[in-house]
Design an enzyme around this catalytic site. Structure first.
Site, mmCIF file in Angstrom:
data_model
loop_
_atom_site.group_PDB
_atom_site.id
_atom_site.type_symbol
_atom_site.label_atom_id
_atom_site.label_comp_id
_atom_site.label_asym_id
_atom_site.label_seq_id
_atom_site.Cartn_x
_atom_site.Cartn_y
_atom_site.Cartn_z
ATOM 1 N N ASP A 175 0.881 -1.168 0.000
ATOM 2 C CA ASP A 175 0.000 0.000 0.000
ATOM 3 C C ASP A 175 0.917 1.216 0.000
ATOM 4 O O ASP A 175 1.488 1.569 1.033
ATOM 5 C CB ASP A 175 -0.898 -0.016 1.233
ATOM 6 C CG ASP A 175 -1.898 1.123 1.242
ATOM 7 O OD1 ASP A 175 -2.143 1.727 0.178
ATOM 8 O OD2 ASP A 175 -2.446 1.408 2.327
ATOM 9 N N GLU A 206 -1.127 -1.355 -4.820
ATOM 10 C CA GLU A 206 -2.314 -0.552 -5.099
ATOM 11 C C GLU A 206 -2.021 0.416 -6.226
ATOM 12 O O GLU A 206 -0.988 1.077 -6.260
ATOM 13 C CB GLU A 206 -2.749 0.209 -3.846
ATOM 14 C CG GLU A 206 -4.099 0.876 -4.012
ATOM 15 C CD GLU A 206 -4.605 1.460 -2.716
ATOM 16 O OE1 GLU A 206 -5.416 0.799 -2.046
ATOM 17 O OE2 GLU A 206 -4.170 2.576 -2.369
ATOM 18 N N ASP A 216 -2.708 0.957 6.832
ATOM 19 C CA ASP A 216 -1.842 0.781 5.660
ATOM 20 C C ASP A 216 -1.303 -0.650 5.591
ATOM 21 O O ASP A 216 -1.182 -1.228 4.513
ATOM 22 C CB ASP A 216 -0.678 1.772 5.692
ATOM 23 C CG ASP A 216 -1.158 3.201 5.778
ATOM 24 O OD1 ASP A 216 -1.408 3.805 4.725
ATOM 25 O OD2 ASP A 216 -1.307 3.700 6.907
#
Length: 160
Positions: free
Chosen positions: A7, A67, A140
Site C-alpha cells: 500500500d 495498489e 496501511d
C-alpha cells in the site's frame, strides 16, 4: 507462492508478505515503512527504496501486488504517493519481481465481493482469510495484506 502486498505512500508504505499453499493463506510478515516528514521528499523516497530492497532481500517474494492510483480526493497527496509508487515499482523491477496492480475498488471487490466495502468489512474478511494469531492494527499494513490476498484470489496458479 510468496506474495508481497504493498500500500504505497510517501509518509507510510504498508507491506504484507503472505504465503499461499493450496487453500491456505499464511501471513509471513507485515509492517510499514514510515518516513520522517521533516526530511525532504528525495530523502524520504530514498528511505522507501532502501527499506523496500531490504524487505525483498529478506523475504524473497515471487510476485508483488501493489495498489494502483486512479482517483484521489486530496490533490496535495497524489503526486507524493505517485512518486513513492514509482520508486517502489522501480525497485521491484530491478529485482525482476512480477508486478500486479489493483485499484482500491478492485481490491474491495475481490476481497469482500463489494467494491464499495468499508475498511472494517475488508479487515474482517482479511482476518478470516489469513492464518495468523493477531493481525496488525495500522490501516496501511492491513490494506497491504488485502492487496496481497487480491493477487492470490485473482490468479488461479497461486493455489498449486
Amino acid at each position: 507462492m510468496r506474495i508481497l502486498g504493498i500500500d504505497p505512500g510517501l509518509a507510510i508504505v504498508g507491506y504484507g508478505i503472505i504465503d499461499i499453499e493450496k487453500d491456505e493463506n499464511y501471513l509471513v510478515s507485515s509492517g510499514s515503512i514510515q518516513t520522517d516528514k521533516n526530511n525532504n521528499d528525495s530523502a524520504r523516497l530514498l528511505e522507501i527504496q532502501t527499506d523496500m530492497q531490504t524487505i525483498i532481500d529478506t523475504y524473497k517474494p515471487d510476485v508483488a501486488s501493489i495498489e494502483k492510483l486512479f482517483y484521489f480526493k486530496n490533490q496535495k497527496t497524489i503526486i507524493p504517493v505517485a512518486e513513492a509508487r514509482g520508486v517502489i515499482l522501480a525497485t521491484l523491477e530491478k529485482n525482476n519481481i512480477k508486478i500486479a496492480e489493483f485499484t482500491p475498488i478492485e481490491v474491495k471487490q475481490m476481497i469482500t465481493g463489494y467494491g464499495r466495502a468499508s475498511k472494517q468489512e475488508v479487515a474482517k474478511i482479511v482476518e478470516m482469510s489469513i492464518k495468523y494469531k493477531k493481525l496488525p492494527k495500522l490501516d496501511d499494513t492491513l490494506d497491504s495484506i488485502a492487496i496481497a490476498l487480491c493477487y492470490g484470489r485473482s490468479n488461479p496458479t497461486t493455489r498449486n
